[in-house]
Motif scaffolding. Structure first.
Motif, PDB file in Angstrom:
ATOM      1  N   LEU A  87      79.828 -39.159   5.002  1.00  0.00           N
ATOM      2  CA  LEU A  87      80.915 -39.849   5.099  1.00  0.00           C
ATOM      3  C   LEU A  87      81.733 -39.601   3.768  1.00  0.00           C
ATOM      4  CD1 LEU A  87      79.917 -43.151   6.695  1.00  0.00           C
ATOM      5  CD2 LEU A  87      81.299 -41.348   7.712  1.00  0.00           C
ATOM      6  N   ALA A 138      83.085 -36.174   3.776  1.00  0.00           N
ATOM      7  CA  ALA A 138      83.938 -35.720   4.898  1.00  0.00           C
ATOM      8  C   ALA A 138      85.344 -36.284   4.361  1.00  0.00           C
ATOM      9  CB  ALA A 138      83.579 -36.199   6.224  1.00  0.00           C
ATOM     10  N   ALA A 139      85.410 -37.433   3.952  1.00  0.00           N
ATOM     11  CA  ALA A 139      86.615 -38.208   3.336  1.00  0.00           C
ATOM     12  C   ALA A 139      87.171 -37.666   2.101  1.00  0.00           C
ATOM     13  CB  ALA A 139      86.323 -39.745   3.173  1.00  0.00           C
ATOM     14  N   GLU A 153      89.320 -44.173   8.871  1.00  0.00           N
ATOM     15  CA  GLU A 153      89.511 -43.917  10.310  1.00  0.00           C
ATOM     16  C   GLU A 153      87.956 -43.188  10.726  1.00  0.00           C
ATOM     17  OE1 GLU A 153      91.760 -43.990  12.346  1.00  0.00           O
ATOM     18  OE2 GLU A 153      93.216 -45.264  10.908  1.00  0.00           O
ATOM     19  N   LEU A 154      87.231 -42.548   9.709  1.00  0.00           N
ATOM     20  CA  LEU A 154      85.900 -42.053  10.101  1.00  0.00           C
ATOM     21  C   LEU A 154      84.988 -42.835  10.296  1.00  0.00           C
ATOM     22  CD1 LEU A 154      85.654 -39.083   7.362  1.00  0.00           C
ATOM     23  CD2 LEU A 154      85.544 -38.881   9.632  1.00  0.00           C
ATOM     24  N   SER A 204      85.966 -44.683  13.776  1.00  0.00           N
ATOM     25  CA  SER A 204      85.440 -44.038  15.145  1.00  0.00           C
ATOM     26  C   SER A 204      84.081 -43.790  15.186  1.00  0.00           C
ATOM     27  CB  SER A 204      86.100 -42.583  14.709  1.00  0.00           C
ATOM     28  OG  SER A 204      85.805 -41.655  16.043  1.00  0.00           O
ATOM     29  N   MET A 236      79.340 -36.273  13.622  1.00  0.00           N
ATOM     30  CA  MET A 236      80.660 -37.040  13.820  1.00  0.00           C
ATOM     31  C   MET A 236      81.622 -36.259  14.844  1.00  0.00           C
ATOM     32  SD  MET A 236      81.385 -38.310   9.968  1.00  0.00           S
ATOM     33  CE  MET A 236      81.022 -36.848   9.001  1.00  0.00           C
ATOM     34  N   VAL A 245      88.221 -37.590  15.564  1.00  0.00           N
ATOM     35  CA  VAL A 245      88.821 -38.846  15.126  1.00  0.00           C
ATOM     36  C   VAL A 245      90.263 -38.742  15.527  1.00  0.00           C
ATOM     37  CG1 VAL A 245      89.095 -40.752  13.495  1.00  0.00           C
ATOM     38  CG2 VAL A 245      87.132 -39.175  13.087  1.00  0.00           C
ATOM     39  N   LEU A 261      88.196 -32.322   5.726  1.00  0.00           N
ATOM     40  CA  LEU A 261      88.578 -32.524   7.180  1.00  0.00           C
ATOM     41  C   LEU A 261      89.342 -31.560   7.796  1.00  0.00           C
ATOM     42  CD1 LEU A 261      89.063 -36.270   7.179  1.00  0.00           C
ATOM     43  CD2 LEU A 261      87.012 -35.191   8.030  1.00  0.00           C
ATOM     44  N   GLU A 293      87.124 -29.069   9.452  1.00  0.00           N
ATOM     45  CA  GLU A 293      86.518 -29.554  10.481  1.00  0.00           C
ATOM     46  C   GLU A 293      87.383 -29.515  11.757  1.00  0.00           C
ATOM     47  OE1 GLU A 293      83.287 -30.836  11.139  1.00  0.00           O
ATOM     48  OE2 GLU A 293      82.872 -31.059   9.048  1.00  0.00           O
TER      49      GLU A 293
END
Length: 897
Positions: A193, A196-197, A206-207, A210, A230, A233, A303, A306
Motif C-alpha cells: 500500500l 502504491a500510494a 482511496e486504495l 477500495s 489490488m 479503484v 499508480l 498500474e
C-alpha cells in the motif's frame, strides 16, 4: 468495515504545520501558500492550521464557477454590491474595494483553496491586497498544473511564505495507515500500500477504501492483510486517467512502453521513443528520469503504471516488451544488472527463449531474493528441457514462495528422472532439496533424514557422520556425499543434538561446496546457541554471512535464517537493543522483494526480542505476523513457535489465551518434529498454567529444562530456568542449574544463576543486584520482577525501608517499558512505605550523583524543598544519607528524569 468517516490523523506534517501557523499568526503578515501535487494533503493542512487560529477571523472563499474564465469569478463572495459609487470601477479596483471593506472590520485571513484555478484578475487583486496589508492569505495550489506567473508573484514578490508539501515519508505513510485502520498491518501489506500510494495521502485513502469495500483487506489473526491483488479503484482511476488524457499518440505509446517495462534504461527508452517525447513527458511531470550510474526512466507515480498496464491490450503489451528486449539486446549481451530485465521482457513478449539464458536469469533472481521471478524463469527453462539444474532452481523458488505441494511434486519428478539418467551429484542435490522441504514445511525431521540416507546408500544407518555409539561406515570422498552428511548434521541440531558441534565445525573448515559449508555452519551455530556458547555462535555466524549473501543453490533456506539467527544471538548475548536493530533491518529487507520465509523468521525473532525487552504488546504484534505469514506459506514449525510466543505475550498482558492455546495445539510437535525452539513451547505452557492457577505447566517446563540440559542444550535450558524463577519455582530452577551450569563466560547465564540462588535463599540484596543486572541488559520487566521479589522478602521480614527501596526500582523499570504488563511476579506488590512520585524522582537523581542545587534548578524547586524530600525518603528507605543511598539503590539502567 469501511475507511473511517472521520478525518484520519494528520501525520508527518509537523514541520509544515508549524511553518504555516507561524506565517499566519502575526497580524498583517502576508500569509502562507501550501503547494504540492494533487492528493498530498494541502487542503487538510490548511484547515488544521486555520483551526489553530480560532481567535482570528478566517473567511473561506467559495465560488461555484471558479476556473470558468469569468473575470473575478474566484472572488465573487467578497465583492461589494455594484451601485452608483462602484459601477465605474474596473475589475481590479472593484476587488480591492471589497477587500478594503473587509480589512476595516479587523484582521482577516482569506482562505483560498485551489488558488491555481483563479482567473488572472483575481490573482492580481490578491497580490495587491497582500502588498497593501489588507488581508493575510492562506492559499493552496497544485504544483502539477501549468505554472501561473501571477500565482508565483504571491510568494516571490508579495512575501507570502511558500510551503511545499512533498510526499509522505515511508514511516509517516505507515503510521497514517496504522492509525486510520486502528490496528497493526502485516508487513508486506503495509509495503504494498505504501509503495502504491508513493506517499500520497489521497491515493492511500482511496486504495484502502477500495480494498476494504471489495473484501481484499481483512484482519486475520489481529493484523490487517491484503488477501489478493489490488483491483481497480474507480475514483482514483478516473482521477489518474484525467491526468494522462492530454497526450498525443506518440506520448501515449511511450507511456505504455514504460509501464510495460519500468524502470527502463534511458538509452533503451530513447532509442525506441526518441528523447523529444521523453523530455515532453518529463516536463509535464508524468515520468521521472534518474541520471545516476545507470540512467533509467520510470513513470512519476506507481499508480500511473498500474492504470496504464490495465488499459493496454494484451497484444499491445507483448509488442512493447518485445521492442524493449530487442533494443536492450542490440546493445550487446546483457550484463548482470540487465539479465533479469532482459529475461522478463523475453518471457512476457512470447516466442522462443534460450533455456540456458532463462536458467542464468533464474539463478540471478534467486541471488537477489526475487523468488517469484526466479520461479518463472526456472520453470520456463525446465519446460524447455533445462534438466535437473532448472528443476532444482524451480523447487527452491517454489519452496520460498510457500507453494509446497508443487515443490514436492517436482521433487518426485526430479527423483524419477535422476534414477534414469542422472549423476550422483544430481541425486544428492535432489535429496537435499526434498529433505529441506520435508523439515521446514512438513515438520518431519525423520522423513528428511530418511531421504538423505536413501540418497547416500546408507538407509537405516543414520544420517550425518556416524556416531561413536554405532557402526562406523566408510568415509565418503565425493563432495556431494559430504553435502548429504553436512545436511544430516543440520537436521540433528534441529532436534537439540549438541554433539554435532565438533563434526560440523570440521566440515565447515574443509574444502567442501558452499552449500555444504552453509549447512555445517547452521548446524554448528544452532547447537552453539542451544548450548549457551553465545560468543562462539556469534563469531561463526559473522564468518558465514558472506557465504549466505552470495549463494543461490542448495541450503538457500538456511541462508534465509542466518540474519534472524544473528539477531537472536545478540539478544541473548545479552544485547537486545542491537538485536532489535538487526532484526528490523532484516525484516525490512525481506519485504522488498518479498521473501516470506525471511519475513516470518525475522518477525518471530522480533517477537522474541520484544519479550526479552519486557514489551509483551509489541511481542504479540510481531508473533501474530510471524504466525500469519508462516501459515500462508506452510512453515509449520514457525507457526508453532510463533503461537508459543503469542501465549507468553498474552499472559503477560493479562489477555484471554484460550484461542491462542488452541492455535498452539493445532501445530503441536511430535517425535519427528523440529525441536529447535521447543523451549518456547514449554515456556508458553508454563505461563498459561500460571494464568490458570495450574501448576502442571511448571512441571512441563521443569521437564523440558532437564531434557534440554541432558542433550547439551544448556543455554536453552538456562532460559527455561529463568521462567521457572519468574513463575515462582526458584527451587527447581536452582537445582537444575546446579546440575547443568551454563557457560561461565555467558553474562546472562550468570545473572540467571544468581537470580535462582538469591530467590531460594530469600536474599533481597542479591535480588536487587539481579534487578540491576537486568536493567543494564535492557530487560526492564525482568528487573522489575526481581525487585518485586526482593520487596516481598523485605515485607515478610517487616523491613519497610527495604520494601520502599525495592518498589522504587520496580516503578522506575516499569516506567521504562511504557506498555501494560500483568506478570504474575508483579502481583505480589504491596503499598507499604512507598515513596511519592516526587520523592522517587529526587532520590534517583541523588543516587546518580546529581547535586541538590542542580536538582532544584531542573525541577524548579527550592533547595530546602529538595532536602526535605530527600530526608523523608531516607527515613522510608532506612538509609542515613547519600552515601548509603548510592550503596543501597542499584542504578543500572535507571533514568532519574
Amino acid at each position: 468495515m469501511t475507511w473511517p468517516a472521520t478525518e484520519s490523523p494528520l501525520i508527518g506534517r509537523e514541520k509544515e504545520m508549524a511553518s504555516a501557523v507561524a506565517a499566519l499568526r502575526v497580524a498583517g503578515s502576508p500569509g502562507a501558500l501550501l503547494a504540492g501535487p494533487i492528493g498530498v494533503g494541502k487542503t487538510r493542512l490548511a484547515q488544521e492550521a486555520a483551526d489553530r487560529l480560532r481567535a482570528v477571523r478566517i473567511l473561506p472563499v467559495r465560488w461555484p464557477v471558479a476556473g470558468s474564465g469569468l473575470t473575478l469569478a474566484g472572488l465573487t463572495g467578497v465583492l461589494p454590491t455594484v451601485d452608483g459609487r462602484t459601477g465605474g470601477l474596473g475589475p481590479v479596483q472593484l476587488g480591492l474595494l471589497g477587500l478594503r471593506r473587509l480589512a476595516e472590520q479587523g484582521q482577516t485571513i482569506l482562505f483560498v483553496d485551489d488558488a491555481h484555478r483563479l482567473d488572472e484578475t483575481s490573482l492580481a487583486v490578491l497580490h495587491q491586497a497582500v502588498i497593501e496589508g489588507l488581508i493575510t492569505l492562506l492559499a493552496t495550489a497544485r504544483t502539477d498544473e501549468p505554472g501561473r506567473d501571477a500565482l508565483t508573484a504571491l510568494w516571490k514578490d508579495a512575501g507570502v511564505v511558500r510551503i511545499d508539501l512533498a510526499a509522505l515519508s515511508p514511516q509517516a505513510s505507515d503510521a497514517l495507515l496504522v492509525a486510520a485502520l486502528d490496528g497493526p498491518v502485516e508487513g508486506r501489506t503495509l509495503r504494498r500500500l505504501r509503495d502504491a500510494a508513493a506517499g500520497n495521502p489521497l491515493f492511500l485513502r482511496e486504495l484502502v477504501a477500495s480494498a476494504l469495500k471489495t473484501g481484499l483487506l481483512n484482519r486475520p489473526g489481529g493484523l490487517w492483510q491484503l488477501t489478493g491483488p489490488m483491483t481497480a479503484v474507480p475514483r482514483l482511476a478516473e482521477l489518474i486517467r484525467g491526468r494522462l488524457a492530454d497526450t498525443d499518440t506518440g506520448e501515449r505509446e511511450a507511456l505504455e512502453l514504460l509501464a510495460a517495462g519500468e524502470p527502463v534504461p534511458l538509452p533503451v527508452a530513447s532509442a525506441i521513443t526518441g528523447e523529444e517525447v521523453l523530455e515532453a513527458l518529463e516536463r509535464r511531470g508524468l515520468i521521472a528520469v534518474d541520471l545516476g550510474d545507470h540512467p533509467a526512466v520510470r513513470l512519476r507515480h506507481p499508480l500511473y503504471g498500474e492504470l496504464l498496464r490495465a488499459d493496454t491490450p494484451a497484444l499491445g503489451r507483448r509488442r512493447h516488451v518485445r521492442r524493449l528486449a530487442d533494443a536492450l539486446e542490440a546493445e550487446g549481451p546483457p550484463g548482470p544488472g540487465n539479465l533479469i530485465r532482459s529475461a522478463l521482457w523475453r518471457l512476457d513478449g512470447g516466442g522462443p527463449v534460450n533455456r540456458e539464458f532463462m536458467l542464468a536469469a533464474a539463478e540471478r533472481a534467486a541471488l537477489t531474493r526475487e523468488y517469484a521471478l526466479a520461479q518463472r524463469f526456472a520453470q520456463r527453462a525446465w519446460s524447455a528441457g533445462g534438466g535437473i539444474l532448472a528443476g532444482l532452481a524451480s523447487v527452491r523458488a517454489l519452496a520460498h514462495l510457500g507453494r509446497t505441494d508443487e515443490a514436492v511434486a517436482l521433487c518426485v519428478e526430479l527423483t524419477e528422472q535422476v534414477a534414469v539418467n542422472g549423476t550422483e551429484e544430481d541425486r544428492c542435490q535432489v535429496a537435499i532439496q526434498h529433505a529441506e522441504i520435508l523439515v521446514h514445511a512438513a515438520d518431519d525431521v525423520h522423513a528428511a533424514r530418511t531421504m538423505l540416507e536413501l540418497a547416500s546408500g546408507r538407509a537405516g544407518a543414520g544420517s550425518g557422520r556416524p556416531r561413536s555409539d554405532g557402526p562406523v561406515a566408510p568415509e565418503p570422498s565425493d563432495p556431494w556425499r559430504d553435502g548429504l552428511d553436512a545436511y544430516g548434521l543440520y537436521l540433528r541440531s534441529y532436534q537439540l543434538d549438541c554433539a554435532v558441534i565438533d563434526p560440523a565445525l570440521a566440515t565447515l573448515r574443509g574444502a567442501g561446496s558452499v552449500s555444504s559449508r552453509l549447512a555445517a555452519s547452521c548446524a554448528a551455530g544452532c547447537a552453539l546457541l542451544l548450548a549457551g556458547r553465545i560468543a562462539e555462535a556469534e563469531a561463526l555466524i559473522l564468518e558465514t554471512l558472506p557465504l549466505a549473501r552470495h549463494h543461490h543453490g542448495s541450503s538457500q533456506m538456511q541462508s534465509s535464517g542466518i540474519s534472524p539467527f544473528l539477531a537472536l544471538v545478540h539478544c541473548y548475548r545479552p544485547d537486545p537493543g542491537s538485536a532489535l536493530e538487526l532484526a528490523l533491518a532484516g525484516y525490512e529487507t525481506s519485504l522488498h522483494p518479498p521473501d516470506p520465509v525471511s519475513q516470518a523468521l525475522h518477525a518471530l525473532v522480533l517477537a522474541q526480542v520484544s519479550l526479552v525487552r519486557g514489551r509483551p504488546r509489541t511481542a504479540l504484534r510481531w508473533a501474530q505476523e510471524s504466525r500469519l505469514v508462516a501459515g500462508d506459506i506452510g512453515l509449520r514449525p514457525v507457526c508453532r513457535w510463533a503461537s508459543a510466543v503469542c501465549v507468553q505475550a498474552c499472559v503477560q498482558l493479562g489477555y484471554e489465551v484460550d484461542d491462542v492455546v488452541t492455535d498452539l495445539d493445532r501445530y503441536a510437535s511430535g517425535p519427528a518434529s523440529v525441536r529447535l525452539f521447543d523451549m518456547e513451547v514449554a515456556r508458553a505452557r508454563a505461563w498459561h498454567g500460571a494464568a490458570q492457577g495450574d501448576g502442571a505447566g511448571i512441571v512441563v517446563l521443569a521437564d523440558a529444562v532437564a531434557e534440554h540440559a541432558r542433550l547439551g542444550a544448556v543455554g536453552a535450558a538456562t532460559l527455561g530456568a529463568l521462567d521457572l524463577v519468574r513463575l515462582g519455582d526458584a527451587g527447581a530452577a536452582a537445582r537444575l542449574l546446579d546440575r547443568h551450569p551454563p557457560n561461565p563466560g555467558w553474562a546472562l547465564g550468570a545473572a540467571i544463576v544468581r537470580y535462582a540462588t538469591a530467590a531460594v535463599a530469600g536474599d533481597a540484596e542479591g535480588l536487587l543486584d539481579v534487578a540491576d543486572r537486568f536493567g543494564r541488559y535492557d530487560m526492564p520487566l525482568h528487573a522489575a520482577e526481581a525487585a518485586s521479589l526482593a520487596d516481598s522478602r523485605w515485607l515478610a521480614r517487616g523491613e519497610p525501608g527495604g520494601v520502599s527501596r525495592a518498589q522504587l526500582v520496580v516503578d522506575v523499570h516499569l516506567a521504562r517499558i511504557a506498555e501494560p504488563v500483568n506478570s504474575p511476579a508483579l502481583r505480589r506488590r504491596t503499598a507499604v512505605g512507598r515513596l511519592t512520585a516526587r520523592e522517587q524522582q529526587i532520590v534517583l537523581a541523588a543516587a546518580a550523583g546529581e547535586r541538590t542545587r542542580s536538582i532544584a534548578q531542573r525541577l524548579h524547586l527550592s533547595e530546602r524543598t529538595v532536602e526535605n524530600h530527600l530526608n523523608r525518603a531516607y527515613r522510608k528507605l532506612g538509609v542515613a544519607g547519600r552515601a548509603e543511598l548510592r550503596d543501597a539503590l542499584p542504578t543500572g539502567g535507571l533514568n532519574p528524569n
